[in-house]
Design a protein around this motif. Sequence first.
Motif, PDB file in Angstrom:
ATOM      1  N   ASP A  12     -26.304  40.540  39.166  1.00  8.32           N
ATOM      2  CA  ASP A  12     -25.151  39.661  39.389  1.00  8.32           C
ATOM      3  C   ASP A  12     -23.815  40.344  39.143  1.00  8.32           C
ATOM      4  O   ASP A  12     -22.785  39.875  39.606  1.00  8.32           O
ATOM      5  CB  ASP A  12     -25.251  38.408  38.516  1.00  8.32           C
ATOM      6  N   ALA A  36     -30.544  40.188  45.481  1.00  9.28           N
ATOM      7  CA  ALA A  36     -30.456  38.802  45.020  1.00  9.28           C
ATOM      8  C   ALA A  36     -29.456  38.799  43.878  1.00  9.28           C
ATOM      9  O   ALA A  36     -29.533  39.644  42.983  1.00  9.28           O
ATOM     10  CB  ALA A  36     -31.822  38.304  44.554  1.00  9.28           C
ATOM     11  N   ASP A  38     -28.837  36.274  41.738  1.00  7.36           N
ATOM     12  CA  ASP A  38     -29.244  35.452  40.598  1.00  7.36           C
ATOM     13  C   ASP A  38     -30.760  35.292  40.624  1.00  7.36           C
ATOM     14  O   ASP A  38     -31.407  35.618  41.623  1.00  7.36           O
ATOM     15  CB  ASP A  38     -28.514  34.097  40.588  1.00  7.36           C
ATOM     16  N   GLU A  41     -32.325  32.978  43.449  1.00  4.33           N
ATOM     17  CA  GLU A  41     -32.393  33.622  44.762  1.00  4.33           C
ATOM     18  C   GLU A  41     -33.562  34.609  44.821  1.00  4.33           C
ATOM     19  O   GLU A  41     -34.271  34.700  45.821  1.00  4.33           O
ATOM     20  CB  GLU A  41     -31.074  34.335  45.073  1.00  4.33           C
ATOM     21  N   ASP A  44     -36.728  32.574  45.218  1.00  2.51           N
ATOM     22  CA  ASP A  44     -36.829  32.089  46.601  1.00  2.51           C
ATOM     23  C   ASP A  44     -37.348  33.203  47.512  1.00  2.51           C
ATOM     24  O   ASP A  44     -38.216  32.983  48.349  1.00  2.51           O
ATOM     25  CB  ASP A  44     -35.471  31.600  47.121  1.00  2.51           C
ATOM     26  N   TRP A  45     -36.806  34.404  47.359  1.00  2.00           N
ATOM     27  CA  TRP A  45     -37.222  35.516  48.218  1.00  2.00           C
ATOM     28  C   TRP A  45     -38.697  35.843  47.981  1.00  2.00           C
ATOM     29  O   TRP A  45     -39.471  35.972  48.930  1.00  2.00           O
ATOM     30  CB  TRP A  45     -36.345  36.743  47.960  1.00  2.00           C
ATOM     31  N   HIS A  52     -35.225  31.972  52.489  1.00  2.00           N
ATOM     32  CA  HIS A  52     -36.084  33.134  52.752  1.00  2.00           C
ATOM     33  C   HIS A  52     -37.462  32.727  53.270  1.00  2.00           C
ATOM     34  O   HIS A  52     -38.406  33.518  53.245  1.00  2.00           O
ATOM     35  CB  HIS A  52     -36.216  33.976  51.481  1.00  2.00           C
TER      36      HIS A  52
END
Length: 157
Positions: A12, A36, A38, A41, A44-45, A52
């Motif tokens: 970040d 990413a 954070d 994220e 999610d990936w 994603h």
Amino acid sequence: MATLKPILLVEDNPKDLELTLTALERSQLANEVIVARDGAEALDWLNYSGPHKERFEADPAVVLLDLKLPKVDGLQVLEHIKKTDVLRHIPVVMLTASKEERDLVRSYELGVNAFVVKPVDFREFFKAIQEVGMFWAILNEPHPPRPRGEPMKVSKA
């Protein structure tokens, strides 16, 4: 020839992000670097969710993970990776400014593959990132890819 797996960089801090990307680029690694900013994220990936959902079908060669992150911290991301059956094989390198023993101990308890304290000196930081990238993206023999759609079972242990 096998397709190169990407590197997932979870960072970040804009300055650390820029330095890390430059160091990886200068290592002449051909691996794509996914960023990413954070922990949410990153999850999610990894989980093919949110924005994603339709991403390319390759787990990362390595996750370079900052400890102190917004939304979901690095330890929570690490814990999720190591408790999820289809993700636990992914190497995770904690890249952090933290020298706190409890962060080191907790990271290893959760299954981190390496814990690297970000050097303060620019040249040392650069060299450390290049060495980490070269080892995990080139020298390490990765786990075979998982089939898309394989269930995301999370271990209770």
